[in-house]
Design a protein around this motif. Structure first.
Motif, PDB file in Angstrom:
ATOM      1  N   ASN A  40       0.795  -1.230   0.000  1.00  0.00           N
ATOM      2  CA  ASN A  40       0.000   0.000   0.000  1.00  0.00           C
ATOM      3  C   ASN A  40       0.825   1.277   0.000  1.00  0.00           C
ATOM      4  OD1 ASN A  40      -2.555  -1.318   0.092  1.00  0.00           O
ATOM      5  ND2 ASN A  40      -2.204  -1.755   2.242  1.00  0.00           N
ATOM      6  N   THR A  41       2.135   1.168   0.137  1.00  0.00           N
ATOM      7  CA  THR A  41       2.984   2.359   0.172  1.00  0.00           C
ATOM      8  C   THR A  41       3.769   2.446  -1.128  1.00  0.00           C
ATOM      9  OG1 THR A  41       3.197   2.039   2.557  1.00  0.00           O
ATOM     10  CG2 THR A  41       4.679   3.625   1.525  1.00  0.00           C
ATOM     11  N   ILE A  42       3.519   3.511  -1.882  1.00  0.00           N
ATOM     12  CA  ILE A  42       4.154   3.699  -3.188  1.00  0.00           C
ATOM     13  C   ILE A  42       4.935   5.003  -3.152  1.00  0.00           C
ATOM     14  CG2 ILE A  42       3.737   4.053  -5.656  1.00  0.00           C
ATOM     15  CD1 ILE A  42       1.065   2.464  -5.149  1.00  0.00           C
ATOM     16  N   LYS A  43       6.118   4.983  -3.728  1.00  0.00           N
ATOM     17  CA  LYS A  43       6.964   6.178  -3.769  1.00  0.00           C
ATOM     18  C   LYS A  43       7.359   6.466  -5.213  1.00  0.00           C
ATOM     19  CE  LYS A  43      11.384   8.043  -2.360  1.00  0.00           C
ATOM     20  NZ  LYS A  43      12.695   7.783  -1.805  1.00  0.00           N
ATOM     21  N   THR A  44       7.334   7.741  -5.581  1.00  0.00           N
ATOM     22  CA  THR A  44       7.917   8.146  -6.857  1.00  0.00           C
ATOM     23  C   THR A  44       9.400   8.321  -6.598  1.00  0.00           C
ATOM     24  OG1 THR A  44       5.892   9.269  -7.536  1.00  0.00           O
ATOM     25  CG2 THR A  44       7.918   9.880  -8.679  1.00  0.00           C
ATOM     26  N   CYS A  45      10.211   7.571  -7.311  1.00  0.00           N
ATOM     27  CA  CYS A  45      11.651   7.535  -7.066  1.00  0.00           C
ATOM     28  C   CYS A  45      12.319   8.857  -7.424  1.00  0.00           C
ATOM     29  CB  CYS A  45      12.282   6.407  -7.874  1.00  0.00           C
ATOM     30  SG  CYS A  45      11.613   4.779  -7.448  1.00  0.00           S
ATOM     31  N   GLU A  46      13.448   9.096  -6.805  1.00  0.00           N
ATOM     32  CA  GLU A  46      14.244  10.287  -7.075  1.00  0.00           C
ATOM     33  C   GLU A  46      14.881  10.157  -8.462  1.00  0.00           C
ATOM     34  OE1 GLU A  46      14.400  12.856  -4.926  1.00  0.00           O
ATOM     35  OE2 GLU A  46      13.084  11.739  -3.561  1.00  0.00           O
ATOM     36  N   GLN A  47      15.319  11.282  -8.993  1.00  0.00           N
ATOM     37  CA  GLN A  47      15.988  11.267 -10.291  1.00  0.00           C
ATOM     38  C   GLN A  47      17.237  10.388 -10.191  1.00  0.00           C
ATOM     39  OE1 GLN A  47      16.500  15.078 -12.019  1.00  0.00           O
ATOM     40  NE2 GLN A  47      17.640  14.314 -13.758  1.00  0.00           N
ATOM     41  N   GLY A  48      17.431   9.548 -11.167  1.00  0.00           N
ATOM     42  CA  GLY A  48      18.564   8.629 -11.182  1.00  0.00           C
ATOM     43  C   GLY A  48      18.223   7.252 -10.635  1.00  0.00           C
ATOM     44  N   GLU A  49      17.175   7.166  -9.835  1.00  0.00           N
ATOM     45  CA  GLU A  49      16.737   5.859  -9.332  1.00  0.00           C
ATOM     46  C   GLU A  49      15.824   5.249 -10.386  1.00  0.00           C
ATOM     47  OE1 GLU A  49      16.817   6.448  -4.514  1.00  0.00           O
ATOM     48  OE2 GLU A  49      15.008   7.105  -5.573  1.00  0.00           O
ATOM     49  N   ASP A  50      16.341   4.263 -11.084  1.00  0.00           N
ATOM     50  CA  ASP A  50      15.643   3.696 -12.230  1.00  0.00           C
ATOM     51  C   ASP A  50      15.242   2.237 -12.037  1.00  0.00           C
ATOM     52  OD1 ASP A  50      18.212   2.693 -12.198  1.00  0.00           O
ATOM     53  OD2 ASP A  50      18.650   3.132 -14.294  1.00  0.00           O
ATOM     54  N   THR A  51      15.336   1.756 -10.806  1.00  0.00           N
ATOM     55  CA  THR A  51      15.107   0.346 -10.511  1.00  0.00           C
ATOM     56  C   THR A  51      14.386   0.206  -9.174  1.00  0.00           C
ATOM     57  OG1 THR A  51      17.189  -0.172 -11.642  1.00  0.00           O
ATOM     58  CG2 THR A  51      16.287  -1.881 -10.243  1.00  0.00           C
ATOM     59  N   CYS A  52      13.516  -0.777  -9.094  1.00  0.00           N
ATOM     60  CA  CYS A  52      12.889  -1.130  -7.813  1.00  0.00           C
ATOM     61  C   CYS A  52      13.667  -2.312  -7.230  1.00  0.00           C
ATOM     62  CB  CYS A  52      11.429  -1.509  -7.998  1.00  0.00           C
ATOM     63  SG  CYS A  52      10.382  -0.189  -8.639  1.00  0.00           S
ATOM     64  N   LEU A  53      14.015  -2.222  -5.974  1.00  0.00           N
ATOM     65  CA  LEU A  53      14.794  -3.257  -5.296  1.00  0.00           C
ATOM     66  C   LEU A  53      13.941  -3.887  -4.209  1.00  0.00           C
ATOM     67  CD1 LEU A  53      17.443  -4.726  -4.452  1.00  0.00           C
ATOM     68  CD2 LEU A  53      18.013  -2.690  -3.137  1.00  0.00           C
ATOM     69  N   THR A  54      13.912  -5.195  -4.185  1.00  0.00           N
ATOM     70  CA  THR A  54      13.198  -5.945  -3.153  1.00  0.00           C
ATOM     71  C   THR A  54      14.194  -6.857  -2.461  1.00  0.00           C
ATOM     72  OG1 THR A  54      11.181  -5.954  -4.469  1.00  0.00           O
ATOM     73  CG2 THR A  54      11.325  -7.571  -2.691  1.00  0.00           C
ATOM     74  N   GLU A  55      14.157  -6.883  -1.152  1.00  0.00           N
ATOM     75  CA  GLU A  55      14.992  -7.791  -0.369  1.00  0.00           C
ATOM     76  C   GLU A  55      14.082  -8.587   0.560  1.00  0.00           C
ATOM     77  OE1 GLU A  55      18.672  -5.905   1.311  1.00  0.00           O
ATOM     78  OE2 GLU A  55      17.682  -4.123   0.502  1.00  0.00           O
ATOM     79  N   ILE A  56      14.386  -9.850   0.697  1.00  0.00           N
ATOM     80  CA  ILE A  56      13.660 -10.676   1.661  1.00  0.00           C
ATOM     81  C   ILE A  56      14.704 -11.448   2.468  1.00  0.00           C
ATOM     82  CG2 ILE A  56      13.306 -12.515  -0.039  1.00  0.00           C
ATOM     83  CD1 ILE A  56      10.698 -13.182   1.490  1.00  0.00           C
ATOM     84  N   ARG A  57      14.539 -11.354   3.779  1.00  0.00           N
ATOM     85  CA  ARG A  57      15.437 -12.068   4.689  1.00  0.00           C
ATOM     86  C   ARG A  57      14.614 -13.061   5.497  1.00  0.00           C
ATOM     87  NH1 ARG A  57      17.498  -9.475   8.824  1.00  0.00           N
ATOM     88  NH2 ARG A  57      15.970  -7.812   8.830  1.00  0.00           N
ATOM     89  N   TRP A  58      15.247 -14.146   5.824  1.00  0.00           N
ATOM     90  CA  TRP A  58      14.662 -15.145   6.715  1.00  0.00           C
ATOM     91  C   TRP A  58      15.666 -15.315   7.834  1.00  0.00           C
ATOM     92  CZ3 TRP A  58      10.521 -17.842   8.077  1.00  0.00           C
ATOM     93  CH2 TRP A  58      10.660 -19.026   8.775  1.00  0.00           C
ATOM     94  N   GLY A  59      15.223 -15.115   9.057  1.00  0.00           N
ATOM     95  CA  GLY A  59      16.166 -15.269  10.152  1.00  0.00           C
ATOM     96  C   GLY A  59      15.540 -15.034  11.494  1.00  0.00           C
ATOM     97  N   SER A  60      16.390 -15.061  12.484  1.00  0.00           N
ATOM     98  CA  SER A  60      15.965 -14.862  13.865  1.00  0.00           C
ATOM     99  C   SER A  60      15.688 -13.396  14.113  1.00  0.00           C
ATOM    100  CB  SER A  60      17.059 -15.345  14.817  1.00  0.00           C
ATOM    101  OG  SER A  60      17.372 -16.690  14.557  1.00  0.00           O
TER     102      SER A  60
END
Length: 145
Positions: A40-60
């Motif tokens: 539900n949270t969308i951001k218009t990226c800054e100039q020069g940011e041309d990619t969406c990055l997703t990270e998923i961690r599994w851990g304690s």
């Protein structure tokens, strides 16, 4: 104006506006799953940011103790193509999905809101390229007519 030329102009201008107006990515930090804030949270990226990055961690949990429960941590943000590639290079050797080990995976994608799903192996950049090629061929066909 010929209706086909008008349609082509509208489609092409919409495609170009999308590229110029700024990339939109879903953003969230260390959420326990891919719901609510991460969708539900969308951001218009800054100039020069041309990619969406997703990270998923599994851990304690952050303050690890023996027998502590493991959980997912989902983070999404705007990034540059080079930053995203470096993140993938750093994390992907440890992207094992083995339940009893801590691991981290990341994914880069290009295209508005392309990071809706986590670690889905797809990229909207391919569909944008195909759209551009289709519009070019369509425009050439109209011009020749």
């Amino acid at each position: 104006m010929d209706p086909l030329k008008l349609l082509f102009t509208i489609l092409l201008s919409g495609f170009l506006f999308n590229e110029v107006s700024g990339l939109e990515c879903y953003v969230c930090t260390n959420q326990s799953n891919n719901v609510e804030k991460c969708l539900n949270t969308i951001k218009t990226c800054e100039q020069g940011e041309d990619t969406c990055l997703t990270e998923i961690r599994w851990g304690s949990t952050p303050y690890w103790s023996e027998g502590a429960p493991k959980q997912y941590y989902v983070s999404k943000r705007c990034s540059t193509k080079s930053e995203c590639a470096a993140t993938r290079k750093r994390y992907m050797p440890y992207c094992t999905h083995i339940w009893y080990e801590d691991w981290t995976c990341s994914e880069c994608c290009r295209g508005d809101r392309c990071n809706y799903y986590i670690i889905n192996g797809s990229s909207h950049s391919q569909s944008n390229v195909l759209l551009a090629i289709g519009l070019f061929i369509f425009g050439c066909t109209i011009a020749m007519a």
